[in-house]
Structure formats: C-alpha cells, structure tokens
Motif scaffolding. Structure first.
Motif, short mmCIF file in Angstrom:
data_model
loop_
_atom_site.label_atom_id
_atom_site.label_comp_id
_atom_site.label_asym_id
_atom_site.label_seq_id
_atom_site.Cartn_x
_atom_site.Cartn_y
_atom_site.Cartn_z
N PHE A 10 2.81 -4.23 -26.12
CA PHE A 10 2.33 -2.93 -25.65
C PHE A 10 2.15 -2.94 -24.14
CE2 PHE A 10 -1.16 -0.20 -24.34
CZ PHE A 10 -0.67 1.03 -24.73
N LYS A 11 1.55 -4.00 -23.59
CA LYS A 11 1.31 -4.05 -22.14
C LYS A 11 2.62 -4.02 -21.37
CE LYS A 11 -1.72 -6.66 -20.20
NZ LYS A 11 -2.53 -7.82 -19.79
N ALA A 12 3.62 -4.74 -21.86
CA ALA A 12 4.92 -4.76 -21.18
C ALA A 12 5.59 -3.39 -21.26
CB ALA A 12 5.81 -5.84 -21.78
N LYS A 13 5.54 -2.75 -22.43
CA LYS A 13 6.10 -1.40 -22.57
C LYS A 13 5.38 -0.43 -21.65
CE LYS A 13 7.58 -1.45 -27.38
NZ LYS A 13 7.32 -0.88 -28.71
N SER A 70 17.01 -0.34 -7.81
CA SER A 70 17.60 -1.39 -8.63
C SER A 70 16.91 -1.47 -9.98
CB SER A 70 17.48 -2.74 -7.92
OG SER A 70 16.12 -3.17 -7.92
N VAL A 71 17.60 -2.07 -10.93
CA VAL A 71 17.00 -2.32 -12.24
C VAL A 71 15.77 -3.21 -12.07
CG1 VAL A 71 17.36 -3.45 -14.47
CG2 VAL A 71 19.14 -1.98 -13.52
N GLY A 72 15.86 -4.17 -11.16
CA GLY A 72 14.73 -5.05 -10.89
C GLY A 72 13.47 -4.29 -10.50
N GLU A 73 13.64 -3.24 -9.73
CA GLU A 73 12.47 -2.44 -9.34
C GLU A 73 11.88 -1.71 -10.54
OE1 GLU A 73 13.11 -0.93 -4.86
OE2 GLU A 73 14.85 -0.58 -6.19
N VAL A 78 7.09 -7.19 -15.03
CA VAL A 78 7.28 -7.64 -16.41
C VAL A 78 8.28 -8.78 -16.39
CG1 VAL A 78 7.99 -7.01 -18.75
CG2 VAL A 78 6.88 -5.30 -17.29
N THR A 79 7.86 -9.93 -16.86
CA THR A 79 8.74 -11.10 -16.91
C THR A 79 8.62 -11.76 -18.27
OG1 THR A 79 7.02 -12.52 -15.96
CG2 THR A 79 8.60 -11.56 -14.42
N ALA A 91 6.26 -18.39 -26.46
CA ALA A 91 7.00 -17.44 -25.63
C ALA A 91 6.26 -16.11 -25.59
CB ALA A 91 8.41 -17.25 -26.19
N GLU A 92 6.31 -15.45 -24.46
CA GLU A 92 5.64 -14.16 -24.36
C GLU A 92 6.10 -13.41 -23.12
OE1 GLU A 92 1.41 -14.44 -23.42
OE2 GLU A 92 1.77 -16.41 -22.54
#
Length: 98
Positions: A10-13, A70-73, A78-79, A91-92
């Motif tokens: 949820f946090k990454a989304k 960029s997509v990176g921006e 989020v990694t 993994a997370e």
C-alpha cells in the motif's frame, strides 16, 4: 518461500500515485488532458492516480512522456530490496520519506 514480487505494498502504491498526481499538477494538465497525452482513458488514469491500479510498462513510459519527465522521476522514492541477501531479511518494497 518469498512473497511474489507482484505484491506491491500500500505504501509503495500510495507513493507512486502521489508522484504521478504531483507530476500532472506540475505539468498544469487536467486528468482528461493528461490521459489524452498518454493515450489512456481518463478513467484508467484516475485508477492509477488513486492507487487502485499500477500501469503496465508501456503506459508508464507514455505517462513519463506526457509529463516531460523520466520514468525514474515517476517512481522516485520506491525501490526494491531483494530478500535474504546477507541476512537482510525478506524481500520488500522500500518507500523513502517525503
């Protein structure tokens, strides 16, 4: 056994959705205009911005282009941390502070 990589937290989304919303706002585009520039429907863009959906790679590229970034921006903050590498734990997705 590790959790599937598709389990996007949820946090990454939320972080990605916030990045996307802020990019659109900085570009000065309405959701309708941004969707047209990215060849998406406004409904699809709304789902992505609200965190209900994650775009496919091709849509991510188009969104970055629509906002001249960029997509990176778009995924900044989020990694992925691979799991169980030198006792690093499971993994997370990692989400950096704002």
């Amino acid at each position: 056994m590790a959790e599937p990589a598709a389990a996007f937290t949820f946090k990454a989304k939320a972080r990605f959705a916030d990045n996307l919303y802020r990019a659109r706002e900085r570009a000065g585009l309405s959701q309708k205009d941004a969707a047209a520039r990215a060849a998406l429907t406004p409904a699809r863009l709304d789902k992505i911005e609200s965190g209900e959906a994650i775009p496919r790679f091709d849509a991510l590229i188009r969104l970055a282009g629509a906002y001249s970034m960029s997509v990176g921006e778009l995924v900044e903050g989020v990694t992925w941390k691979p799991g169980w590498v030198e006792d690093s734990g499971p993994a997370e997705y990692l989400v950096s502070g704002e």
